[in-house]
Design an enzyme around this catalytic site. Structure first.
Site, PDB file in Angstrom:
ATOM      1  N   TYR A  60       0.866  -1.184   0.000  1.00  0.00           N
ATOM      2  CA  TYR A  60       0.000   0.000   0.000  1.00  0.00           C
ATOM      3  C   TYR A  60       0.896   1.225   0.000  1.00  0.00           C
ATOM      4  O   TYR A  60       1.796   1.346   0.841  1.00  0.00           O
ATOM      5  CB  TYR A  60      -0.885  -0.001   1.236  1.00  0.00           C
ATOM      6  CG  TYR A  60      -2.228   0.663   1.062  1.00  0.00           C
ATOM      7  CD1 TYR A  60      -2.473   1.559   0.028  1.00  0.00           C
ATOM      8  CD2 TYR A  60      -3.265   0.402   1.938  1.00  0.00           C
ATOM      9  CE1 TYR A  60      -3.699   2.163  -0.130  1.00  0.00           C
ATOM     10  CE2 TYR A  60      -4.505   0.994   1.804  1.00  0.00           C
ATOM     11  CZ  TYR A  60      -4.719   1.881   0.773  1.00  0.00           C
ATOM     12  OH  TYR A  60      -5.947   2.481   0.623  1.00  0.00           O
ATOM     13  N   GLU A  62      -0.044   4.968  -0.677  1.00  0.00           N
ATOM     14  CA  GLU A  62      -0.688   6.255  -0.948  1.00  0.00           C
ATOM     15  C   GLU A  62       0.347   7.376  -0.870  1.00  0.00           C
ATOM     16  O   GLU A  62       1.186   7.409   0.030  1.00  0.00           O
ATOM     17  CB  GLU A  62      -1.793   6.525   0.073  1.00  0.00           C
ATOM     18  CG  GLU A  62      -3.060   5.726  -0.147  1.00  0.00           C
ATOM     19  CD  GLU A  62      -4.151   6.132   0.819  1.00  0.00           C
ATOM     20  OE1 GLU A  62      -5.329   6.060   0.440  1.00  0.00           O
ATOM     21  OE2 GLU A  62      -3.820   6.512   1.956  1.00  0.00           O
ATOM     22  N   ASP A 206      -5.135  13.988 -25.776  1.00  0.00           N
ATOM     23  CA  ASP A 206      -5.475  12.629 -25.355  1.00  0.00           C
ATOM     24  C   ASP A 206      -4.784  11.690 -26.344  1.00  0.00           C
ATOM     25  O   ASP A 206      -5.307  11.400 -27.416  1.00  0.00           O
ATOM     26  CB  ASP A 206      -6.983  12.426 -25.348  1.00  0.00           C
ATOM     27  CG  ASP A 206      -7.383  11.079 -24.755  1.00  0.00           C
ATOM     28  OD1 ASP A 206      -6.495  10.223 -24.596  1.00  0.00           O
ATOM     29  OD2 ASP A 206      -8.579  10.878 -24.461  1.00  0.00           O
ATOM     30  N   THR A 232      -2.407   6.141 -22.265  1.00  0.00           N
ATOM     31  CA  THR A 232      -2.444   4.820 -21.659  1.00  0.00           C
ATOM     32  C   THR A 232      -1.070   4.179 -21.816  1.00  0.00           C
ATOM     33  O   THR A 232      -0.258   4.597 -22.643  1.00  0.00           O
ATOM     34  CB  THR A 232      -3.497   3.917 -22.322  1.00  0.00           C
ATOM     35  OG1 THR A 232      -3.221   3.834 -23.723  1.00  0.00           O
ATOM     36  CG2 THR A 232      -4.900   4.458 -22.119  1.00  0.00           C
ATOM     37  N   LYS A 235      -2.056  -0.663 -25.216  1.00  0.00           N
ATOM     38  CA  LYS A 235      -2.163  -0.411 -26.645  1.00  0.00           C
ATOM     39  C   LYS A 235      -0.783  -0.596 -27.309  1.00  0.00           C
ATOM     40  O   LYS A 235      -0.081  -1.550 -27.021  1.00  0.00           O
ATOM     41  CB  LYS A 235      -2.769   0.966 -26.913  1.00  0.00           C
ATOM     42  CG  LYS A 235      -4.169   1.154 -26.306  1.00  0.00           C
ATOM     43  CD  LYS A 235      -4.775   2.459 -26.713  1.00  0.00           C
ATOM     44  CE  LYS A 235      -6.193   2.638 -26.199  1.00  0.00           C
ATOM     45  NZ  LYS A 235      -6.287   2.848 -24.737  1.00  0.00           N
ATOM     46  N   ARG A 241      -2.100  -2.530 -18.399  1.00  0.00           N
ATOM     47  CA  ARG A 241      -3.259  -1.648 -18.508  1.00  0.00           C
ATOM     48  C   ARG A 241      -3.155  -0.564 -17.446  1.00  0.00           C
ATOM     49  O   ARG A 241      -3.094  -0.848 -16.254  1.00  0.00           O
ATOM     50  CB  ARG A 241      -4.552  -2.442 -18.339  1.00  0.00           C
ATOM     51  CG  ARG A 241      -4.734  -3.506 -19.420  1.00  0.00           C
ATOM     52  CD  ARG A 241      -6.139  -4.055 -19.445  1.00  0.00           C
ATOM     53  NE  ARG A 241      -7.088  -3.017 -19.820  1.00  0.00           N
ATOM     54  CZ  ARG A 241      -7.338  -2.616 -21.070  1.00  0.00           C
ATOM     55  NH1 ARG A 241      -6.687  -3.178 -22.081  1.00  0.00           N
ATOM     56  NH2 ARG A 241      -8.214  -1.674 -21.321  1.00  0.00           N
TER      57      ARG A 241
END
Length: 414
Positions: A60, A62, A206, A232, A235, A241
């Site tokens: 974890y 954060e 984008d 991203t 692709k 992903r």
């Protein structure tokens, strides 16, 4: 690529949860025995898969490197810094945030940096190839902001930059978004920058689809022109992903705060490590050859489908994707996709700015990763056309498709 080792067997999962193990094994077989022509999909390397399945999934974290809300982050801090440094070098960006969980969450963060609810935004209309985050009423973007669409020339299918400028001057948007999920040509980022400057707007690129081609030097880089670039990491880029944001140094703190804590919680450290692996792979000379072969295959596919009677949007492609209308063959896109799925050729339907409004969207990233070149791509076009026209039986064609896919396995045993 193609990969030289097979993903690790699912021994422990098979023992503990055979139902899920069978599903995963079945999906691996499906991918290996059919042709993946979805423009948004690709095959990662075994190294990326190993990072995704690593113990970093347990951590974890954060916050950001050096400023976490949890202890024990010394090593994952190093992994995230590696990912950031590699992406900055790969794309020439002053700052990169690699924590975005997806391309859509990256766009959400970009809007959070530059916009307030109710602001006017100019973006490609959905019928012309805009993404859901570019103003769809079903998406947060269409509900929180006032989107004004621009389109493409109805004859050529190309962006009419004079029309974009006219719409921008008429509506004076707070931001302009350039990017599409189905526009097969390079975007003129300098032209969009000039339009944004003309009306005092921010420019958001984008680049979810072309960013992998950018990494390989096969497409123009939006980073020097846009205030924020959203992308991203899957692709064409062939990573896990996920998403990322690239920006100038003066926006770095605002971008980071927009990702965490404004729109996301803890970073997925196994995915960030996998992104670092993918960035490292994309920096190798072989990736440039791959990216250019992706484009060569797409141009072969577009040309062959045009000869077979499909209406090819913009008359061709500069990128990894091809959009076509099967209507000249007397077949609707939904029916064509069903026939092709039965034959083992998997692809998408997309919006078209002409005809019945629905077309087929194909991509060559995955088949190029498998090692296919122009000859195999031309054969795929012939099989695809025969199935759509009804000249070839999908069940019979499926066996030839399988034989072709097996000859070019995504994870070849070395």
């Amino acid at each position: 690529m193609p990969a030289t080792t097979e993903p690790a067997p699912l021994a422990e999962l098979t023992r503990q949860d055979p139902e899920l193990a069978d599903l995963i094994a079945g999906e691996a077989t499906r991918q290996a025995h059919s042709l993946q022509l979805i423009a948004a999909e690709n095959f990662t390397s075994p190294a990326v898969l190993e990072a995704l399945g690593s113990p970093l999934a347990n951590k974890y974290a954060e916050g950001y490197p050096g400023a976490r809300h949890h202890g024990g982050c010394e090593l994952v801090d190093m992994a995230e810094r590696i990912a950031i440094d590699r992406a900055k070098a790969l794309f020439g960006a002053e700052h990169v945030n690699v924590q975005a969980h997806s391309g859509s969450s990256a766009v959400l963060a970009a809007y959070a940096v530059l916009l307030r609810p109710g602001d006017t935004v100019l973006a490609m209309g959905l019928p012309s190839g805009g993404h859901l985050t570019h103003g769809s009423p079903a998406n947060f973007s269409g509900r929180w902001f006032d989107f004004v669409p621009y389109g493409v020339d109805p004859e050529s299918g190309l962006i009419d930059y004079d029309q974009v400028r006219a719409v921008a001057r008429a509506h004076r948007p707070k931001a302009i978004v350039c990017g599409s999920i189905s526009y097969p040509r390079h975007i003129d980022y300098a032209a969009f920058r000039a339009i944004a400057d003309d009306v005092g707007a921010y420019l958001i690129a984008d680049a979810a689809h072309p960013i992998g081609l950018v990494a390989g030097g096969a497409a123009p880089n939006p980073v020097p022109y846009a205030d924020i670039v959203c992308a991203t990491t899957h692709k064409v880029l062939r990573g896990p992903r996920g998403g990322m944001l690239l920006c100038r140094a003066e926006l770095a703190d605002r971008v980071d705060r927009a990702v965490f804590p404004f729109t996301q919680g803890g970073a997925q450290m196994h995915t960030i490590a996998a992104k670092a692996v993918a960035f490292g792979e994309a920096a190798q000379p072989a990736f440039s050859g791959y990216a250019h072969q992706v484009v060569a295959n797409a141009r072969t596919l577009a040309g062959a489908l045009a000869e077979e009677g499909f209406a090819v949007t913009t008359g061709g492609t500069d990128t990894h994707l091809v959009t076509v209308d099967p209507a000249p063959l007397g077949v609707l896109s939904q029916s064509a996709r069903g026939r092709l799925a039965s034959s083992g050729m998997v692809l998408d339907i997309c919006a078209l700015p002409h005809g019945d409004g629905r077309g087929l969207r194909l991509g060559t990233a995955a088949i190029t990763t498998q090692g296919m070149r122009e000859a195999e791509t031309a054969r795929i076009a012939a099989l695809l056309s025969g199935v759509v026209r009804g000249d070839l039986d999908p069940r019979t064609t499926r066996e030839e498709v399988r034989e072709l896919a097996v000859r070019f396995p995504p994870y070849a045993v070395g």
